[in-house]
Design a protein around this motif. Structure first.
Motif, short mmCIF file in Angstrom:
data_model
loop_
_atom_site.label_atom_id
_atom_site.label_comp_id
_atom_site.label_asym_id
_atom_site.label_seq_id
_atom_site.Cartn_x
_atom_site.Cartn_y
_atom_site.Cartn_z
N LYS A 211 48.72 -29.61 -4.22
CA LYS A 211 47.85 -29.36 -2.88
C LYS A 211 46.92 -28.62 -3.27
CE LYS A 211 51.88 -30.42 -0.13
NZ LYS A 211 52.91 -29.66 0.82
N ASN B 151 44.08 -30.37 -4.63
CA ASN B 151 43.32 -31.20 -3.53
C ASN B 151 42.69 -30.58 -2.20
OD1 ASN B 151 43.80 -34.01 -4.16
ND2 ASN B 151 45.73 -33.41 -4.75
N LYS C 277 36.40 -34.45 -3.94
CA LYS C 277 37.18 -35.32 -3.36
C LYS C 277 36.62 -36.96 -3.67
CE LYS C 277 38.88 -32.08 0.30
NZ LYS C 277 38.84 -31.57 1.36
N LYS C 278 35.46 -36.91 -3.94
CA LYS C 278 34.88 -38.20 -4.15
C LYS C 278 35.36 -38.65 -5.72
CE LYS C 278 30.36 -37.61 -2.12
NZ LYS C 278 28.86 -36.94 -2.20
N TYR D 23 44.12 -39.19 -4.72
CA TYR D 23 45.28 -38.35 -4.79
C TYR D 23 46.70 -39.42 -4.03
CZ TYR D 23 48.47 -35.12 -2.18
OH TYR D 23 49.49 -34.35 -1.73
N TYR E 115 51.03 -41.30 4.02
CA TYR E 115 49.91 -40.80 4.66
C TYR E 115 49.12 -41.73 5.52
CZ TYR E 115 46.76 -41.80 0.62
OH TYR E 115 46.10 -42.21 -0.33
#
Lengths: 275, 234
Positions: B50, B53, B75-76, B80, B86
């Motif tokens: 976490k 991320n 994040k690109k 994850y 989710y």
């Protein structure tokens, strides 16, 4: 990316909120057909005992209906914010290549869009139930007198009706965003209370609301508006008071929204942990 | 190109009134490896994932992905897979593919559709109507259909049967390029031992071992599973 976020936020809320609003407007049509269409009609004596019960029934039903609709709308907006950002769905939302600021802006815009639709629907609902042919003809026949009594025309007018209407719309729009941000801030602050996040959000809502109410009371007293409200003798005074109150309310709501928005942004960027 | 894809320097995370879940952790991972992040429950695996991320704010230290702290740019390039579902349950599988296509430029929908077809998963089915295992497969397919630089998979085989496990591991191996790194957390070591290049053992939020699988086999003459049982013997 912001446009895409807004698209998905609206899509997630639409299916619930369209049903809620269609239901409410349909209920208003039924109230109009079976209650107000007969009540607000030619030859009805409102002083008669016979009409007392239907009138009370109408006001009660309508108040419950619009309160429920407004509550349901804000509940859906708040749930979308919570689920998308802070529940298991948050694991996807927070790993998308977008910033916390874009998430917050998207939720504020989409929430406010539905808040505005809700506000417009409330006015449409009021029009459906109250604007019977009798009421419309009464208003148009006595328009000049009504405007004078309200203080928009006559020897001492307190301003134009159009100006007042515009002010009312602007304050309504700001108020809509304020309501949305109030819910978001409570939810975000609740996230800081590990293990009791929902309870924390409810507590935060009441704390923020109470603080805002006390601040509003102090400002109203300080600006003299509180004293003015206790000394209204004429319609002209009432409209002037209403106008001043709307301006004060608009400024206060704007500041409240800006402060809470910054608080949410800071918490989302620096403090929120998805555990 | 920076040879280090992931670097943690003195990384710590302490939850409110609790012990450190990750404690002064130093770690450096090179590109092109499949890395097993191993440890018993509560060892800090999920917390570390976490933190990488950006889902948790570190109490101390730094984490860098391709030389950058967690943010839009990382994040690109990070794909994850969390432990939990989710995706919104009301979404259709096809909606989830559109969603990933909309937000991730490196997402390959044709690859996802092919894998879904292989597994007989109806793209018109809503996620809430799928079994737990099918939902996990959909999520894994989405995550592995990205051309990411770092794949982070938190317990990807924990909740599925052995047949599905085999497919999932095959999917992982077939869908990453040689410059990408896979960080895979699990407690089912036997099932994944053969696909791993390196293992990291975590205990109380600290690294107790960071070695290649070959080093463990050659130097200690043990399998990863045997070594794991020795290190974490109760």
């Amino acid at each position: 990316m912001l446009r895409k976020l807004i698209k998905y936020d609206l899509k997630a809320m639409n299916r619930y909120l369209i049903i809620i609003h269609v239901f409410m407007l349909s209920a208003c049509v039924l109230i109009r057909v079976f209650l107000t269409g007969r009540l607000f009609a030619e030859g009805v004596d409102f002083n008669s005992q016979k009409y007392f019960l239907p009138l009370v029934l109408f006001f009660t039903l309508f108040t419950i209906l619009i309160s429920m609709m407004a509550f349901a709308t804000h509940l859906v907006i708040a749930i979308r914010f919570y689920k998308n950002l802070f529940s298991s769905e948050g694991y996807l939302s927070h790993t998308l290549p977008v910033t916390s600021g874009q998430h917050l802006l998207s939720k504020t815009i989409s929430g406010s869009i539905w808040g505005i639709i809700n506000m417009i629907s409330l006015h449409i609902a009021l029009f459906i139930v109250a604007a019977t042919p009798y009421v419309i003809s009464f208003v148009s026949e006595n328009k000049a007198e009504i405007m004078e009594k309200l203080g928009f025309t006559g020897s001492r007018p307190s301003g134009s009706f159009l100006g007042f209407l515009l002010l009312y719309i602007v304050v309504c729009l700001i108020g809509t965003a304020t309501n949305v941000i109030l819910f978001y801030s409570a939810i975000t602050i609740g996230q800081l209370i590990s293990g009791h996040k929902i309870l924390g959000a409810i507590a935060a809502y009441f704390v923020i609301n109470t603080t805002v109410s006390v601040a509003a009371l102090i400002i109203t007293a300080y600006t003299g508006l509180l004293g003015a409200s206790m000394n209204l003798s004429t319609a002209v005074d009432s409209i002037k008071y209403l106008k001043d109150s709307l301006i004060m309310n608009g400024i206060f709501s704007f500041i409240q929204t800006a402060v809470l928005y910054l608080v949410i942004y800071w918490i989302m960027k620096k403090k929120v942990n998805l555990d | 190109m920076n040879p280090i894809i992931l670097e943690c320097k003195g990384l710590s995370k302490r939850y409110a009134n609790a012990l450190y879940a990750v404690d002064n952790l130093n770690l450096s991972l090179e590109r092109g490896q499949i890395v097993g992040l191993l440890g018993p429950n509560g060892s800090g695996k999920s917390t570390l994932i976490k933190l990488i991320n950006g889902l948790l704010i570190p109490t101390g230290g730094t984490v860098l992905i391709d030389g950058m702290p967690p943010g839009i740019e990382t994040k690109k390039i990070v794909s994850y897979l969390p432990e939990q579902t989710y995706l919104s349950p009301s979404m259709k599988v096809a909606d989830a593919i559109t969603y990933f296509t909309d937000f991730y430029h490196d997402f390959r929908p044709d690859r996802a559709l092919k894998m879904l077809k292989d597994l007989d998963i109806d793209t018109n089915a809503r996620l809430k109507t799928l079994s737990k295992g099918a939902k996990e497969k959909v999520q894994l397919i989405l995550v592995m259909s990205r051309d990411a630089m770092l794949y982070i998979l938190d317990e990807p085989i924990g909740g599925v049967d052995s047949a599905a496990r085999e497919y999932i591991l095959r999917t992982i191996l077939m869908n990453y390029n040689e410059n990408a790194t896979i960080l895979l957390s699990t407690h089912l070591i036997q099932d994944i031992e053969n696909v791993l290049d390196r293992v990291i053992f975590l205990q109380n939020g600290r690294t107790v071992l960071n070695a290649t699988v070959d080093e463990i086999r050659m130097e200690q003459r043990k399998s990863v599973d045997v070594l794991f049982r020795e290190v974490y013997r109760c």
